[in-house]
Design an enzyme around this catalytic site. Structure first.
Site, mmCIF file in Angstrom:
data_model
loop_
_atom_site.group_PDB
_atom_site.id
_atom_site.type_symbol
_atom_site.label_atom_id
_atom_site.label_comp_id
_atom_site.label_asym_id
_atom_site.label_seq_id
_atom_site.Cartn_x
_atom_site.Cartn_y
_atom_site.Cartn_z
ATOM 1 N N CYS A 274 0.804 -1.130 0.018
ATOM 2 C CA CYS A 274 -0.142 -0.117 -0.049
ATOM 3 C C CYS A 274 0.978 1.154 -0.001
ATOM 4 O O CYS A 274 0.925 1.953 -0.873
ATOM 5 C CB CYS A 274 -0.953 -0.021 1.123
ATOM 6 S SG CYS A 274 -2.060 -1.328 1.169
HETATM 7 N N1 LIG Z 1 -2.837 -6.156 1.695
HETATM 8 C C1 LIG Z 1 -3.628 -5.073 2.194
HETATM 9 O O1 LIG Z 1 -3.194 -4.923 3.232
HETATM 10 C C2 LIG Z 1 -4.348 -4.007 1.438
HETATM 11 C C3 LIG Z 1 -4.968 -3.038 2.488
HETATM 12 C C4 LIG Z 1 -6.128 -2.084 1.961
HETATM 13 C C5 LIG Z 1 -5.924 -2.350 0.752
HETATM 14 N N2 LIG Z 1 -5.510 -3.371 -0.248
HETATM 15 C C6 LIG Z 1 -5.691 -3.188 -1.550
HETATM 16 O O2 LIG Z 1 -6.988 -4.177 -1.867
HETATM 17 C C7 LIG Z 1 -6.441 -4.701 -3.228
HETATM 18 C C8 LIG Z 1 -6.196 -6.293 -3.111
HETATM 19 O O3 LIG Z 1 -5.078 -6.477 -2.302
HETATM 20 P P1 LIG Z 1 -4.572 -7.999 -1.772
HETATM 21 O O4 LIG Z 1 -3.539 -7.528 -0.976
HETATM 22 O O5 LIG Z 1 -5.805 -8.731 -1.224
HETATM 23 O O6 LIG Z 1 -4.143 -8.868 -2.931
HETATM 24 P P2 LIG Z 1 -3.790 -10.307 -3.025
HETATM 25 O O7 LIG Z 1 -2.764 -10.279 -4.163
HETATM 26 O O8 LIG Z 1 -3.609 -10.997 -1.461
HETATM 27 O O9 LIG Z 1 -5.211 -10.847 -3.561
HETATM 28 C C9 LIG Z 1 -5.661 -10.836 -4.717
HETATM 29 C C10 LIG Z 1 -6.330 -12.021 -5.238
HETATM 30 O O10 LIG Z 1 -7.153 -11.457 -6.521
HETATM 31 C C11 LIG Z 1 -6.817 -12.737 -7.264
HETATM 32 N N3 LIG Z 1 -7.094 -12.241 -8.723
HETATM 33 C C12 LIG Z 1 -6.161 -11.233 -9.358
HETATM 34 N N4 LIG Z 1 -6.946 -11.293 -10.535
HETATM 35 C C13 LIG Z 1 -8.047 -11.771 -10.574
HETATM 36 C C14 LIG Z 1 -9.264 -11.625 -11.502
HETATM 37 N N5 LIG Z 1 -9.303 -11.016 -12.731
HETATM 38 N N6 LIG Z 1 -10.296 -12.343 -11.109
HETATM 39 C C15 LIG Z 1 -10.348 -12.973 -9.957
HETATM 40 N N7 LIG Z 1 -9.362 -12.993 -9.054
HETATM 41 C C16 LIG Z 1 -8.241 -12.201 -9.390
HETATM 42 C C17 LIG Z 1 -5.374 -13.240 -7.248
HETATM 43 O O11 LIG Z 1 -5.289 -14.538 -7.693
HETATM 44 C C18 LIG Z 1 -5.333 -12.881 -5.555
HETATM 45 O O12 LIG Z 1 -5.772 -14.067 -4.877
HETATM 46 C C19 LIG Z 1 -5.374 -4.057 -3.701
HETATM 47 O O13 LIG Z 1 -5.850 -2.921 -4.275
HETATM 48 C C20 LIG Z 1 -4.715 -3.536 -2.389
HETATM 49 O O14 LIG Z 1 -3.945 -2.384 -2.536
HETATM 50 C C21 LIG Z 1 -4.672 -4.025 0.512
#
Ligand SMILES: NC(=O)c1ccc[n+]([C@@H]2O[C@H](COP(=O)([O-])OP(=O)(O)OC[C@H]3O[C@@H](n4cnc5c(N)ncnc54)[C@H](O)[C@@H]3O)[C@@H](O)[C@H]2O)c1
Length: 430
Positions: A274
């Site tokens: 992030c």
């Molecule tokens: N990790 C954090 O702490 C956090 C906190 C707040 C916001 N975010 C935001 O949330 C969003 C997700 O982050 P995350 O950390 O959960 O990512 P992540 O990589 O842990 O998980 C994302 C998942 O989405 C799947 N994916 C990718 N493309 C896809 C598609 N087209 N269809 C279906 N599934 C798909 C991937 O296989 C993966 O399992 C990002 O925008 C991130 O910036 C993350």
């Protein structure tokens, strides 16, 4: 009855099937909260390994235990699928896909585009679509809305579209998905109203805002605020180093002021998915509007330079015993991007290891959460943190201050030690 009121009434009776696209750090905890609130949840992920693991009751996200997952599976309220077509059954769909940067540090919204295509193929009257992924202001309206309306369905009447940024802080023992207030901005007033009602049973506090752009910007402000303030204290660490003043003492004393000061801590640089990434989304958007975001850029520069600052400190520590970095052995302790988690994404430890190796050091590491990793084709495995291993290193560098580390052992055994987190003194004071 309007489509919105029908959806609201069914949400109140928990007759809703919630779809989640992307079952990672954000999507899986959200799925658990929605299922615990009484909804049925259908999780969709393109990664078949993730889907199979979840359906077998194995969580790959530390904040969700196997027991929590098992409970929602056995109650019949959660199932994962790699078949996006099944999302047609869902009444609401939350999109939680990654939003990384491209090689040139521009936003990579290709995952949002792909998820939007998945939704477009299944979109029907009576569905609410919520984007959760962090992104630049305008994404929901400029990318998602035209694609979804190209189906002939009308937003605010037939389907509902909102942006609601996820704020989850992995590993935080106090604030999780349910008790972290959640911001919601809709394309229309009904979009916002519907989504607030849908989330209400799963989230303690909802914060409605007037537009999707406002909601998108809330998330970027929060993370830019952190990046800028971390940049400021990192600069203060450099200033104090030059002045021979103890930066930690200065910050602790400043933090006794009961108003007008908020404590941020210097360290080895920014990490995680992030803070190092999100401000670039805003800077990129503003470049397109001919505006240069100076604070964002400066904080980014300062934070990126911190690994080099700390590697210089290793050089100075080795110099004390007449050694050069080249040929010395350096033990890096803690490589996850922050304490008590296993996430290596964007971790400054990776930069530090690379810089040390470029200067000819022999680097090993210990991290109780990261048994092994691969970087630039080079494989590393965590070494045990024993007195012998510590004593054998010419210099120990504490990069991530995991709570479970034996700081007393490090202090007693290390020949030279560089502590990027003030962890030794904090452990001693406990
Ligand atoms: N990790 C954090 O702490 C956090 C906190 C707040 C916001 N975010 C935001 O949330 C969003 C997700 O982050 P995350 O950390 O959960 O990512 P992540 O990589 O842990 O998980 C994302 C998942 O989405 C799947 N994916 C990718 N493309 C896809 C598609 N087209 N269809 C279906 N599934 C798909 C991937 O296989 C993966 O399992 C990002 O925008 C991130 O910036 C993350």
């Amino acid at each position: 009855m309007s489509v919105a009121d029908d959806l609201i009434q069914r949400a109140e009776r928990r007759e809703i099937l919630f779809g989640i696209i992307g079952l990672g750090y954000v999507g899986l905890p959200l799925a658990v909260e929605l299922a615990n609130a009484g909804y049925r949840v259908l999780g969709f992920d393109v990664n078949a390994r993730v889907v199979d693991g979840l359906n077998a009751g194995r969580s790959h996200v530390r904040d969700v235990t196997d027991a929590q997952l098992g409970a929602i599976i056995s109650s019949g309220r959660f199932v994962a699928t790699s078949d996006g077509a099944r999302l047609r059954e869902a009444d609401a769909i939350s999109i939680c896909v990654p939003t990384p940067l491209s090689k040139f540090k521009d936003p990579d919204v290709s995952y949002i585009v792909a998820a939007t295509e998945t939704v477009k193929r299944v979109l029907r009257s009576g569905q609410a679509i919520i984007l959760e992924s962090t992104t630049y202001p305008g994404t929901t309206r400029e990318i998602m809305l035209p694609a979804l309306q190209s189906t002939g369905l009308k937003v605010g009447q037939d389907f509902f579209l909102a942006f609601s940024p996820e704020r989850v802080d992995p590993g935080n023992p106090v604030y999780q998905t349910r008790n972290t207030p959640k911001v919601v901005g809709g394309i229309t007033d009904d979009c916002r109203r519907v989504v607030c009602v849908l989330y209400q049973p799963a989230i303690d506090t909802l914060v409605p805002v007037s537009t999707t752009e406002a909601a998108e910007l809330v998330k970027l402000l929060e993370n830019t605020f952190r990046s800028v303030n971390i940049g400021l204290v990192n600069e203060m660490a450099i200033v104090c180093d030059k002045l021979g003043v103890d930066v930690w003492e200065v910050i602790d004393a400043a933090a006794t002021k009961p108003f007008g000061f908020m404590k941020f801590l210097p360290g080895p640089g920014l990490g995680g998915h992030c803070i190092p990434i999100d401000p670039h989304y805003l800077a990129w958007k503003m470049r397109g509007l001919n505006y240069k975001t100076r604070f964002i850029d400066l904080a980014g520069e300062l934070n990126t330079e911190m690994p080099l600052f700390w590697v210089r400190k290793v050089g100075e520590a080795l110099n004390e015993s007449g050694r050069a970095v080249r040929g010395s052995s350096v033990l890096v302790v803690g490589i996850a991007y922050k304490k008590d988690i296993e996430d290596l994404r964007e971790s400054p430890a990776l930069d530090i290891i690379r810089l040390l190796e470029q200067q000819g050091a022999r680097v090993s590491y210990h991290d109780p959460y990261v048994p092994k990793f691969e970087e630039d084709g080079h494989r590393f495995s965590s070494v045990p943190l024993t007195a012998d291993v510590i004593q054998a290193a010419d210099c120990v560098m504490i990069v991530t201050d995991h709570s479970s580390l034996d700081y007393g052992l490090l202090r007693r055994s290390a020949r030279a030690i560089v502590d990027t987190r003030n962890a030794l003194r904090r452990a001693e004071a406990r």
